[in-house]
Design a protein around this motif. Structure first.
Motif, mmCIF file in Angstrom:
data_model
loop_
_atom_site.group_PDB
_atom_site.id
_atom_site.type_symbol
_atom_site.label_atom_id
_atom_site.label_comp_id
_atom_site.label_asym_id
_atom_site.label_seq_id
_atom_site.Cartn_x
_atom_site.Cartn_y
_atom_site.Cartn_z
ATOM 1 N N GLU A 1 0.827 -1.203 0.000
ATOM 2 C CA GLU A 1 0.000 0.000 0.000
ATOM 3 C C GLU A 1 0.863 1.256 0.000
ATOM 4 O O GLU A 1 0.576 2.225 -0.704
ATOM 5 C CB GLU A 1 -0.916 -0.015 1.224
ATOM 6 N N LYS A 2 1.928 1.215 0.787
ATOM 7 C CA LYS A 2 2.846 2.355 0.837
ATOM 8 C C LYS A 2 3.507 2.563 -0.516
ATOM 9 O O LYS A 2 3.646 3.706 -0.982
ATOM 10 C CB LYS A 2 3.892 2.098 1.916
ATOM 11 N N MET A 3 3.932 1.461 -1.149
ATOM 12 C CA MET A 3 4.576 1.572 -2.455
ATOM 13 C C MET A 3 3.613 2.134 -3.494
ATOM 14 O O MET A 3 3.977 2.994 -4.304
ATOM 15 C CB MET A 3 5.096 0.203 -2.893
ATOM 16 N N ARG A 4 2.380 1.651 -3.465
ATOM 17 C CA ARG A 4 1.403 2.094 -4.470
ATOM 18 C C ARG A 4 0.882 3.490 -4.173
ATOM 19 O O ARG A 4 0.521 4.227 -5.096
ATOM 20 C CB ARG A 4 0.254 1.098 -4.520
ATOM 21 N N ALA A 5 0.849 3.836 -2.878
ATOM 22 C CA ALA A 5 0.354 5.163 -2.515
ATOM 23 C C ALA A 5 1.359 6.253 -2.840
ATOM 24 O O ALA A 5 0.989 7.385 -3.160
ATOM 25 C CB ALA A 5 -0.004 5.197 -1.027
ATOM 26 N N ASN A 6 2.648 5.927 -2.747
ATOM 27 C CA ASN A 6 3.693 6.931 -2.975
ATOM 28 C C ASN A 6 4.747 6.408 -3.960
ATOM 29 O O ASN A 6 5.919 6.254 -3.595
ATOM 30 C CB ASN A 6 4.366 7.307 -1.651
ATOM 31 N N PRO A 7 4.334 6.115 -5.192
ATOM 32 C CA PRO A 7 5.320 5.596 -6.152
ATOM 33 C C PRO A 7 6.423 6.596 -6.454
ATOM 34 O O PRO A 7 7.529 6.227 -6.827
ATOM 35 C CB PRO A 7 4.466 5.311 -7.397
ATOM 36 N N GLN A 8 6.104 7.881 -6.250
ATOM 37 C CA GLN A 8 7.101 8.912 -6.536
ATOM 38 C C GLN A 8 8.298 8.827 -5.606
ATOM 39 O O GLN A 8 9.400 9.274 -5.963
ATOM 40 C CB GLN A 8 6.482 10.313 -6.461
ATOM 41 N N ASN A 9 8.097 8.273 -4.417
ATOM 42 C CA ASN A 9 9.226 8.153 -3.481
ATOM 43 C C ASN A 9 10.330 7.282 -4.047
ATOM 44 O O ASN A 9 11.498 7.427 -3.681
ATOM 45 C CB ASN A 9 8.743 7.571 -2.149
ATOM 46 N N TYR A 10 9.959 6.362 -4.922
ATOM 47 C CA TYR A 10 10.950 5.479 -5.559
ATOM 48 C C TYR A 10 11.322 5.984 -6.948
ATOM 49 O O TYR A 10 12.499 6.021 -7.308
ATOM 50 C CB TYR A 10 10.374 4.067 -5.649
ATOM 51 N N ARG A 11 10.323 6.390 -7.715
ATOM 52 C CA ARG A 11 10.580 6.730 -9.126
ATOM 53 C C ARG A 11 11.244 8.100 -9.302
ATOM 54 O O ARG A 11 12.067 8.275 -10.195
ATOM 55 C CB ARG A 11 9.265 6.675 -9.918
ATOM 56 N N ASP A 12 10.886 9.057 -8.448
ATOM 57 C CA ASP A 12 11.455 10.406 -8.619
ATOM 58 C C ASP A 12 12.971 10.432 -8.472
ATOM 59 O O ASP A 12 13.658 11.057 -9.290
ATOM 60 C CB ASP A 12 10.800 11.372 -7.641
#
Length: 916
Positions: A880-891
């Motif tokens: 849920e955390k990964m899907r809720a904040n994908p920008q934390n990884y992709r940015d």
């Protein structure tokens, strides 16, 4: 001297007596007397002057008396002087009241009153009032002598930095004085200006820009660094860059320090710490400003940064700025250490990935390490299937290593010892045998590729002498063309040796593959080896074919070397040509080429990490689903085990109860019979006075003997049979649970479940059976001494008539009849209850014992359910955390890509060729 200055200094009296008069009191007294007699209007002025003289001589009461009677234009000054007297007398409250009552339009007088009040409040310790009055004095007349200096000293003394900075900013804007700008800069250097929002200094900076650009640059630097670690840092960047965007700064001016600060800030912003939404409105203006002032040492980075950012985010930077960057990048001095920057970028990506708990993989680390080895030339040997590529490599190495079509990329390196390692994304594996290596690379055994590289180090003179590494990849075929492993590692190679079949060289298919290679790696030198030359028997035909192949090759690759070779027939010329080729090719290692390759593999790493993210999400989703299925299976197993426990408890308890009932039936049948048979001890000559006691003892003895000699041994045998039956039932349970464990462990892929039952229960049962049947000491039962009416009557008769012989026959018959005709049901029930009590208690404990037997499997299964549910919750939260904040990884990866593209632009500029 002006009148106002005289009034301030209280030297107005000099108007009447002169500056050198020795006795101004006498002179003014005479003038006052003369004026009084004449009735002139100047008498008030003389009285005012007298007050000044008295004040200077500390005759404050006389001074007050004189000034209280001033009613002309000097009256406000007189009131101020009166307040001064009370101030000197220490009557501060009275002085304050008079100061505050003065009403005048004179700005000088108002300033003087304010300064006096300020001093008074300071003396009183009323710092808040002092603060208010000095600020009022500054706002009233900031040009009044010393008022701003006094205010500044007061603020600094009491560490009122907010007021001190406001004063400095206002005065710097008002006066445009270096003095106040330098004071403000000092405050900023001490980190005191951070209490203000950045926009507060915008007007001041604009004014300073117009006054002195050098000071402007210095001021910007200290403010910038002051805000750097504050929450308002991004506000500063937005505010200043918007401000600077509208100033006419350009590269014609000297902005060396600010240019360096822009570079430092830009790299810090795109290091993967911040998200795109935070940077989107900051970076374009920052880059625009950087480019317009970048000096020669930063122009390359600035222009490359603009181009990289505009490519990734089109329309974010104005077209004219992008055009300026394109023109500038090819005219900038390139003194950049590309290797250092590239390796730093790789390290920062790896560090970031590890912080995200994502393993970047051993393969990329190995590739980067190999690329920075500028002493070793990487020669990729390629060709279509069947052209003898493997045979050529074997002949070069002098060993028959490649015996079958390979599925892997193999890098042969010269070393003192033979060592074979498999480098995959997940692990490093050292092969213990050559056979293990062959199995790992055999295409027939390994249909799919795992992206692994095989590093084969061996003592090879030709590789060691030439500092050469041979790269072997799966051959090209019509099926996979350029989609194989060779394509992935073209950028790893420094040059390529393409193996042709002398029987049919440079086919249309090979030409197509080579065109794709050149398109994919345009700077890669390509050479050709004409293999299997020994299969052409006619020397003239061979020579003609070699010349014809060279001509066809040079039409596409004019710099290529083409030489003939036979892996089976060796000649001195062939060996010489090969040695010369390897010697020459190994010298061709250009640092710029290697840096470009580093950047290519860094880009591959970024893409790999992006794919890893998708894999992680899919893996988490699949893991959650699998664990949910496992929870259902484990819960089902618990239900099965519950049913099994109930069934076994029912069977084992029922069989024990059956044994118990058989013993009870035997006791019910035989005890009455034994008691009746005790009638044989009654004789006619018996002593009927105590026969009832003897009968009771004998009955108990015979019952005890029956129980211990027959019942208990039989009971023991029955219990042993029951234990054997129970053991079979429990063994069946364990077998069932072993199968269940094996099934679950097969699903888990590891030994996670051990469902072992507690067979100590059987040992306890054996001990209990032995204990309960080893003999009992029953309390003597009152069989024949009970107080039934008939027994009481008969015993009384025995006591009464037993002494008379003639009555024995009658008593004999009666006792005989009594013993033989009794039913003994209550006695039997009493004996059985006492005897079987422990067995009944044992029976009641069987269900508990069987629960103990199954306790460990239940605990293990329930624990596995709880652990699995916990794992599901944790993975659901993570997903849920990964899907809720994908920008934390992709940015961060996007920013790494921008930085990478910047370095690519720098590399392009070094070549002097525009290539997007």
């Amino acid at each position: 001297m002006t009148l106002e200055h005289q009034l301030i200094k209280k030297t107005f009296y000099e108007t009447f007596v002169g500056a050198n008069e020795k006795d101004p009191v006498r002179v003014l007294g005479e003038a006052f007397l003369a004026g009084h007699k004449e009735g002139t209007d100047d008498i008030s002025a003389i009285r005012f002057a007298q007050g000044e003289v008295y004040f200077h001589n500390k005759d404050y009461e006389a001074a007050i008396f004189k000034w209280e009677n001033i009613h002309n234009d000097l009256e406000p000054w007189a009131k101020k002087n009166i307040a001064d007297c009370y101030y000197e007398l220490g009557q501060l409250s009275t002085a304050e009241e008079i100061y505050k009552s003065i009403d005048t339009e004179s700005s000088v007088l108002r300033s003087e009153v304010a300064l006096q009040l300020f001093s008074l409040y300071v003396d009183q310790g009323s710092l808040e009032k002092a603060d208010q009055v000095i600020k009022k004095a500054v706002s009233l007349n900031p040009d009044y002598p010393n008022v701003t200096d006094i205010a500044r000293a007061f603020f600094e003394k009491h560490k009122d930095w907010k007021s001190a900075i406001e004063l400095a900013v206002n005065e710097a804007i008002r006066t445009e004085s270096y003095h106040w700008f330098d004071i403000l800069k000092t405050y900023a250097e001490r980190g005191l200006t951070n209490i203000f929002e950045p926009h507060y200094f915008s007007k001041c900076l604009v004014v300073l820009y117009g006054v002195d650009q050098t000071r402007f640059e210095q001021m910007v630097q200290v403010l910038w660094k002051g805000y750097k670690n504050e929450d308002s840092y991004f506000s500063w960047l937005r505010e200043f860059n918007h401000l600077f965007l509208n100033l006419d700064a350009n590269r014609g001016q000297s902005w060396k320090e600010l240019s360096a600060l822009y570079q430092e800030t830009y790299f810090e912003l795109i290091d993967g710490t911040y998200l795109m939404k935070e940077l989107a409105e900051i970076i374009p203006n920052l880059l625009t400003n950087w480019l317009k002032i970048a000096d020669y040492s930063h122009a390359l980075f600035a222009s490359a940064a603009v181009l990289a950012w505009s490519e990734k985010f089109p329309s974010s930077i104005r077209p004219e700025v992008v055009n300026d960057a394109e023109n500038l990048i090819f005219h900038s001095r390139n003194e950049t250490d590309g290797l250092e920057y590239s390796l730093a970028l790789f390290d920062s990506i790896v560090k970031w990935a590890e912080e995200q708990h994502v393993d970047p993989g051993h393969r990329f680390r190995w590739i980067i390490r190999e690329l920075v080895d500028f002493q070793t030339h990487h020669l990729l040997v390629a060709g279509t299937s069947g052209n003898g590529k493997s045979a050529f490599i074997n002949s070069v190495l002098g060993e028959n290593i490649l015996t079958a079509p390979t599925s892997s990329v193999i890098v042969f390196k010269g070393d003192e010892e033979t060592e074979i390692r498999k480098i995959s994304d997940e692990e490093l594996t050292t092969f213990s045998s050559f056979h293990e290596f062959q199995e790992a690379v055999d295409r027939r055994l390994n249909k799919g590729s795992d992206n692994a590289i095989i590093e084969f180090s061996l003592p090879s003179p030709i590789l060691q002498e030439n500092r050469l590494a041979l790269i072997d990849t799966p051959g090209f075929s019509g099926r996979n063309g350029m989609e194989g492993e060779a394509l992935k590692y073209l950028h790893f190679a420094d040059s390529l040796l393409f193996v042709l079949d002398a029987n049919d060289p440079f086919t249309e298919k090979e030409e197509e593959i080579l065109m794709q290679i050149r398109k994919y790696a345009p700077n890669l030198p390509i050479h050709f080896l004409l293999n299997k030359i020994d299969e052409i028997y006619d020397e003239q035909e061979a020579a003609r074919m070699i010349d014809d192949t060279r001509s066809r090759v040079w039409a596409y690759f004019p710099q290529a070397k083409v030489f003939a070779y036979s892996s089976h027939v060796r000649s001195r010329k062939q060996q010489s040509d090969l040695a010369e080729f390897l010697k020459n090719v190994s010298r061709q290692i250009a640092e710029d080429d290697r840096i470009e390759k580093l950047l290519i593999f860094i880009r591959k790493l970024i893409m790999h990490l992006l794919d890893k993210r998708a894999e992680m999400e899919n893996s988490l989703a699949e893991s959650i689903k699998w664990n949910e299925e496992m929870v259902a299976k484990l819960s089902g197993a618990i239900h099965q085990l519950t049913d099994l426990k109930k069934e076994k408890a029912r069977i084992i308890t029922r069989t024990f109860h059956k044994v118990l009932e058989e013993i009870r039936s035997d006791l019910s049948e035989n005890i009455p019979k034994i008691l009746r048979d005790c009638s044989d001890m009654i004789q006619e000559d018996s002593d009927f006075r105590k026969i009832h006691l003897e009968l009771n003892d004998e009955m108990n003895r015979r019952v005890h003997a029956y129980i211990n000699d027959k019942v208990l041994p039989e009971f023991y045998r029955s219990l042993q049979e029951w234990i054997v039956t129970a053991n079979d039932e429990l063994d069946h349970c364990q077998s069932f649970l072993d199968e269940m464990s094996d099934g679950f462990n097969a699903m888990y892929g590891e030994e996670r479940l051990k469902l072992k039952c507690d067979f100590k229960v059987l040992d306890d049962w054996c001990r209990d059976a032995d204990r309960m049947t080893s003999g009992v000491q029953l309390e003597k039962v009152n069989i024949f001494l009970r107080r039934t009416p008939y027994q009481i009557l008969l015993k009384s008769a025995g006591m009464l008539f037993g002494a008379f012989q003639q009555n024995n026959e009658m008593l004999y018959n009666k006792y005989k009849q009594l013993v033989e005709n009794q039913d003994y049901l209550d006695v039997t029930e009493s004996i059985m209850n006492k005897l079987l009590l422990q067995f009944e208690l044992f029976e009641k404990s069987l269900e508990r014992d069987i629960s103990i037997f199954f306790r460990n499997p239940f605990d293990v299964l329930n624990q596995m359910v709880e652990e699995t549910k916990k794992e599901i919750r944790e993975k659901e939260e993570e997903l849920e955390k990964m899907r809720a904040n994908p920008q934390n990884y992709r940015d961060p990866l996007t920013l790494f890509e921008v930085k990478l593209r910047q370095y690519e632009w720098i590399t392009i500029s070094a070549r002097g060729v525009l290539r997007v």
